[in-house]
Each structure stands twice: as C-alpha cells, then as structure tokens.
Design an enzyme around this catalytic site. Sequence first.
Site, PDB file in Angstrom:
ATOM      1  N   GLU A  89       4.035  -4.792  12.179  1.00  0.00           N
ATOM      2  CA  GLU A  89       3.097  -3.681  11.955  1.00  0.00           C
ATOM      3  C   GLU A  89       1.933  -4.250  11.159  1.00  0.00           C
ATOM      4  O   GLU A  89       2.070  -4.512   9.963  1.00  0.00           O
ATOM      5  CB  GLU A  89       3.788  -2.554  11.177  1.00  0.00           C
ATOM      6  CG  GLU A  89       4.944  -1.905  11.916  1.00  0.00           C
ATOM      7  CD  GLU A  89       4.500  -1.027  13.077  1.00  0.00           C
ATOM      8  OE1 GLU A  89       3.282  -0.771  13.216  1.00  0.00           O
ATOM      9  OE2 GLU A  89       5.378  -0.603  13.842  1.00  0.00           O
ATOM     10  N   CYS A 146      -3.283   1.133   6.636  1.00  0.00           N
ATOM     11  CA  CYS A 146      -3.442   0.339   7.861  1.00  0.00           C
ATOM     12  C   CYS A 146      -4.155   1.157   8.919  1.00  0.00           C
ATOM     13  O   CYS A 146      -4.931   0.645   9.697  1.00  0.00           O
ATOM     14  CB  CYS A 146      -2.089  -0.102   8.377  1.00  0.00           C
ATOM     15  SG  CYS A 146      -0.953   1.271   8.604  1.00  0.00           S
ATOM     16  N   ASN A 169       0.800  -1.240   0.000  1.00  0.00           N
ATOM     17  CA  ASN A 169       0.000   0.000   0.000  1.00  0.00           C
ATOM     18  C   ASN A 169       0.830   1.287   0.000  1.00  0.00           C
ATOM     19  O   ASN A 169       0.446   2.284  -0.595  1.00  0.00           O
ATOM     20  CB  ASN A 169      -1.022  -0.009   1.133  1.00  0.00           C
ATOM     21  CG  ASN A 169      -0.404  -0.150   2.494  1.00  0.00           C
ATOM     22  OD1 ASN A 169       0.673  -0.724   2.649  1.00  0.00           O
ATOM     23  ND2 ASN A 169      -1.058   0.380   3.498  1.00  0.00           N
ATOM     24  N   GLU A 185       7.890   1.388  14.683  1.00  0.00           N
ATOM     25  CA  GLU A 185       8.783   1.924  13.660  1.00  0.00           C
ATOM     26  C   GLU A 185       8.903   3.418  13.937  1.00  0.00           C
ATOM     27  O   GLU A 185       8.148   3.970  14.726  1.00  0.00           O
ATOM     28  CB  GLU A 185       8.183   1.721  12.258  1.00  0.00           C
ATOM     29  CG  GLU A 185       7.873   0.285  11.897  1.00  0.00           C
ATOM     30  CD  GLU A 185       9.073  -0.498  11.371  1.00  0.00           C
ATOM     31  OE1 GLU A 185      10.211   0.033  11.425  1.00  0.00           O
ATOM     32  OE2 GLU A 185       8.876  -1.635  10.940  1.00  0.00           O
TER      33      GLU A 185
HETATM   34  P1  NAD Z   1       0.354  -9.480   3.371  1.00  0.00           P
HETATM   35  O1  NAD Z   1       0.488  -9.897   4.789  1.00  0.00           O
HETATM   36  O2  NAD Z   1      -0.441 -10.322   2.465  1.00  0.00           O
HETATM   37  O3  NAD Z   1       1.806  -9.364   2.697  1.00  0.00           O
HETATM   38  C1  NAD Z   1       2.818  -8.552   3.246  1.00  0.00           C
HETATM   39  C2  NAD Z   1       4.169  -9.076   2.788  1.00  0.00           C
HETATM   40  O4  NAD Z   1       4.403 -10.362   3.381  1.00  0.00           O
HETATM   41  C3  NAD Z   1       4.305  -9.265   1.282  1.00  0.00           C
HETATM   42  O5  NAD Z   1       5.614  -8.875   0.884  1.00  0.00           O
HETATM   43  C4  NAD Z   1       4.117 -10.765   1.131  1.00  0.00           C
HETATM   44  O6  NAD Z   1       4.738 -11.291  -0.033  1.00  0.00           O
HETATM   45  C5  NAD Z   1       4.805 -11.275   2.379  1.00  0.00           C
HETATM   46  N1  NAD Z   1       4.402 -12.626   2.814  1.00  0.00           N
HETATM   47  C6  NAD Z   1       3.225 -13.262   2.590  1.00  0.00           C
HETATM   48  N2  NAD Z   1       3.247 -14.489   3.171  1.00  0.00           N
HETATM   49  C7  NAD Z   1       4.448 -14.618   3.786  1.00  0.00           C
HETATM   50  C8  NAD Z   1       5.051 -15.651   4.562  1.00  0.00           C
HETATM   51  N3  NAD Z   1       4.422 -16.798   4.830  1.00  0.00           N
HETATM   52  N4  NAD Z   1       6.299 -15.437   5.046  1.00  0.00           N
HETATM   53  C9  NAD Z   1       6.955 -14.281   4.805  1.00  0.00           C
HETATM   54  N5  NAD Z   1       6.433 -13.263   4.063  1.00  0.00           N
HETATM   55  C10 NAD Z   1       5.187 -13.426   3.562  1.00  0.00           C
HETATM   56  O7  NAD Z   1      -0.185  -7.975   3.424  1.00  0.00           O
HETATM   57  P2  NAD Z   1      -0.569  -7.023   2.211  1.00  0.00           P
HETATM   58  O8  NAD Z   1      -1.851  -7.512   1.630  1.00  0.00           O
HETATM   59  O9  NAD Z   1       0.596  -6.813   1.313  1.00  0.00           O
HETATM   60  O10 NAD Z   1      -0.819  -5.633   2.995  1.00  0.00           O
HETATM   61  C11 NAD Z   1      -2.031  -5.291   3.583  1.00  0.00           C
HETATM   62  C12 NAD Z   1      -1.980  -5.467   5.075  1.00  0.00           C
HETATM   63  O11 NAD Z   1      -0.876  -4.742   5.619  1.00  0.00           O
HETATM   64  C13 NAD Z   1      -3.197  -4.899   5.772  1.00  0.00           C
HETATM   65  O12 NAD Z   1      -3.639  -5.786   6.773  1.00  0.00           O
HETATM   66  C14 NAD Z   1      -2.674  -3.616   6.415  1.00  0.00           C
HETATM   67  O13 NAD Z   1      -3.384  -3.161   7.535  1.00  0.00           O
HETATM   68  C15 NAD Z   1      -1.291  -3.993   6.757  1.00  0.00           C
HETATM   69  N6  NAD Z   1      -0.461  -2.791   6.923  1.00  0.00           N
HETATM   70  C16 NAD Z   1      -0.036  -2.437   8.191  1.00  0.00           C
HETATM   71  C17 NAD Z   1       0.708  -1.266   8.377  1.00  0.00           C
HETATM   72  C18 NAD Z   1       1.195  -0.821   9.745  1.00  0.00           C
HETATM   73  O14 NAD Z   1       2.098  -0.001   9.806  1.00  0.00           O
HETATM   74  N7  NAD Z   1       0.620  -1.320  10.836  1.00  0.00           N
HETATM   75  C19 NAD Z   1       1.007  -0.475   7.266  1.00  0.00           C
HETATM   76  C20 NAD Z   1       0.543  -0.871   6.012  1.00  0.00           C
HETATM   77  C21 NAD Z   1      -0.179  -2.047   5.840  1.00  0.00           C
END
Ligand code: NAD
Length: 492
Positions: free
Chosen positions: A254, A288, A156, A466
């Site tokens: 996060e 997020c 995002n 962070e």
């Molecule tokens: P996601 O968890 O699907 O993927 C995030 C990353 O993890 C990607 O690079 C993905 O390839 C990797 N990944 C997936 N499975 C994995 C595994 N088994 N082992 C290691 N890495 C793996 O999330 P997304 O769809 O890319 O992002 C959306 C989510 O992120 C939402 O829930 C959002 O709230 C959260 N988010 C949180 C923050 C924060 O600062 N708290 C900021 C932005 C987004």
Amino acid sequence: MSASLERPFDLVIGGSETPGSRGEHAPVKNPASNADLAQVAVGHADDARHAMEVAQAAFESSWWAPDDGGRRAKALGKLAGILETRLEEFARLETLNMGKTIKEARGEIGFVVRTLEYVAGLADKIEGETISVPGARLDYTVREPLGVTVHIAPWNYPLLLAIRGVAPALAAGNAAVLKPASLTPLSAIAFGRLAKEAGIPDGILNIVVGSGTEVGESLVTDPRCRSVSFTGSGEVGHRIAELAAQRTIPATLELGGKSPVVVFPDADLDRAARGIAFGIFGNAGQMCWAGSRLLVHASVHDALVERVAKHAAATRLGPGIEAESEMGPLVSPDHLAKVAGYVESARSEGGKVVTGGARVADAPLAAGNFYRPTVVDGAPATAKAVREEIFGPVLMVHSFESTDEAIRLANGTDFGLFAAVWTKDLATAHTTAKRLDAGMVCVNEAPVTFPQTPFGGFKGSGLGFEQGSEVVRAYTRRKNVVINLAVPKPKA
Ligand code: NAD
C-alpha cells in the site's frame, strides 16, 4: 503540553515486554513541541530473529492455528472490546506521538475497533470448495494459514495501518510480527500489551521496533516469514517487493498517491469545498489518499478556490491534544522541511500560493512542526509539486474545459490510489468513476472507507488490497486434495 510518559515502551515478544537484546532505549518526540515524549526500546536484527522464532513456535504449538476459527473470533472480539473501553487512552497516545487532533485520533482508534470486530466475524468463515472431477474421486480445497506473517507500518495512522494488516492475518490463524514506524511506535506497543488479556496465546502477536533497513529487512528475509504486508513509500515498497520475490512470498503493498478531485460545474460548491478541505487538510494532509490535486471546471474555478481557501485560512492550528485544535503539526521537523520545500518548488515553477505557504513561526506553535494549510493554483503539470506526493496540507489546483481533459489530467500520474468526483448528474458520476484509473473512487463525499470495503491502489500506488471480506483469505494458502474413491475389485 507534552506530557512525558514515564513507563518505557518495550518490545513485545512472546507475550513479554523486553528492552531488546542490547537494552537500548531512544526517545520519541511530541511533534507539537518536539519535546521528548517517551523512551522506546530499540530493536536490532537479533530481536527480529527472536520474534520470528517465538512466533513460529507459537504458530506450531498453540491452539491458534488449528482452531476452527470460533475461538479466534472470540479472542479478536474481546480484543476489540478491550480497545474500545480504552479508546480515549489510545487516542491520546496517538495524538501525543503523531500529532493528529484528538478528534482524528478517536476516529482512527474507533476504526481499529471496527476492523477487529469485522475480521472476528470472518475468522470462522474460511471455507474451501468441492470440485467436480472425472471418475470415482472426491476433490476439495482447504484454506490453511500461512505461518508467520510480517507487517510493516508507516507513521501517519500508526495503529490503524498496522492493525488493518495484522487483524486479518490473525483471524486466518497466522502468528504476526509487527514493525511500527520508528517515529510513532507507542500505540502499536500498547496494543501488543493487550493481546494476553484478550486470551491470544503468547507469541501470536509480537511487536518489534527498530530501523527499517535493519529490523524491517531482517523480518522480511527471515526464512520463517511467509508473507509481508507493507504500507509506506514507493521506494521502500519496491525494496520489500524485491526481497519478497527472492523468497517467493506474497507481499501486499500500500504505497503513495497523488489523488485527483474532479469538480464539475453542476457540483454543490459549498459541500465540495468542505469535502476538499477535509480531504487535503485532514491529518495535516499526511494521508496516502489525500485529494491533493483539485481539477475544477474553469467556469466554477474562482468560486470554488475562494471557498476552499477560506476553509484553509480559517483552520485553527494547535496541539492535537487540545480539543479546539482543528489541525495538528506535521510528524517531524524533517517532514516539515520536505513539505515546505515542495511549496517553494511549486512557487519557483510558476504556481501561485493562494493561501498558506509557510510554517507557523509565532510562539507557542513555533516549537512544533506546524505548517499552514496551503492552496497553490496554476502550477504546470510538469512541476515537481504536481507530480510527486507531498504528504502535507498542500492542494495543487488546475482548471479544465472538457470532461476528456479532466480525465486526462486525473489519470496523468504514476499513482492510482484514490479519486473523487463532485457532480449532481448521475450519468456524469458513473461514467467518470468508470474512466478514473484509481483503486477507490468517492462521489460527492470526502474520502471515506470502512473495514468492509476494499482499500488499495492501481499503478504505482500498490499491489493487492487491505480491508473487505476477501482480506482474511489473502492470509491463507489454498491446498487441493483429490481422493481416489475406487473400491478395489474383490480378488476372484
Ligand atoms: P516509509 O516507506 O519511509 O516507511 C514505512 C515503514 O517501512 C516504516 O516502518 C519503516 O521503518 C519501514 N522501512 C523503511 N525502510 C525499510 C526497509 N528497507 N525494509 C523494511 N522496512 C523498511 O514510509 P513513511 O514515511 O513511514 O510513510 C509515508 C508513506 O506511506 C507515504 O508515501 C504514504 O503515501 C504511504 N502510505 C500509504 C498508504 C496506503 O494505504 N496506500 C497509507 C498510508 C501511508
């Protein structure tokens, strides 16, 4: 509209660009049209291992880790300067790959520049302590870099959320391996190409693209991985935490949110409506910390909902790359279907769609993943769309009668990332901020954060922080040294 980028985006390992062990490439899309945008190397487990090996070697043999921090500060400052001069190019790349508006992308890349500048200033201020102990002894602590740190980022804010972990790790003297999200790897790869020019030794910053389960897990489980910073979904965050626990390494998580915006009757409703719209429709709601639950005092409910709905209906949707667009598409067709599904579930569980509630079905935007800014009123607290993170431009509205009820609704979720309060009364502002179970609270403002302020959540929203001045130390280990100063008695 989807200017295709000719040069392939390869992995960046050891200061060189490589198509990866199998030489495979796959297209990434422009979400405004779903046309192919660029070819990206597909990394696999052996590429992850190779990156970790190269990073470990650079950590052990280059000047980066042993430096007192001054030279690292210069290199990170230079990296910030290079990125700043190329801000427009990076902003365009981010917009084309992720969909956000060019204005939002400029803001994102600007934040990365400021983050690099900020952590550069901390790189030579990593200090230990001397501790008073009994007897003729000197006791002191030193902060050492961890070694190779792994960073896994979501789609995002592709560059910002990657670099807010990588930058402090580098400032502390570590070597980093970054895995961006597969949907949006372009800006991270382009960023990796800048490291050499900034004078960062080869192998200190590496970028590996690939699937989460294969490349992500290979990185975290690699014996050289000394810490992991992860931003993404709760489901994957829990998996990372399990893997990190098995290896006894720290993990910063996060995760998601379902953040409340509490509006008291004395609030400036025009300002609040603008802030609320920004907080849920910005980045097409793919934030997020989106203010996704509006809790408004019953006496001003109608007046506020009308104002927010007006903002929603007036929002100009269009490809992010076009200057007049105010909201871009969602990142992918799958994500569009997920967001639409949540709105349908809210409808079926008793919510009233005040505005929006549909994808854009007219040409030319129908080819992209455009979903209208949506306001849903009165869905019950038990509704799926009220409890779960939608991660799209969908605001769920509820009204309250008393402050206690507002706090109960605000805190009645598994998440605890962010909350906003709108009031003119100072005491209400402070007491409400204190009672909110959230890692970040904004009063009379849309969500706002800075590289110097901590960013993190409570409860299901994550672990650790962070940003902020403590973040560089989080990428160090603390060693205690005690020296016996007793002078041996001369032999008689
Ligand atoms: P996601 O968890 O699907 O993927 C995030 C990353 O993890 C990607 O690079 C993905 O390839 C990797 N990944 C997936 N499975 C994995 C595994 N088994 N082992 C290691 N890495 C793996 O999330 P997304 O769809 O890319 O992002 C959306 C989510 O992120 C939402 O829930 C959002 O709230 C959260 N988010 C949180 C923050 C924060 O600062 N708290 C900021 C932005 C987004």
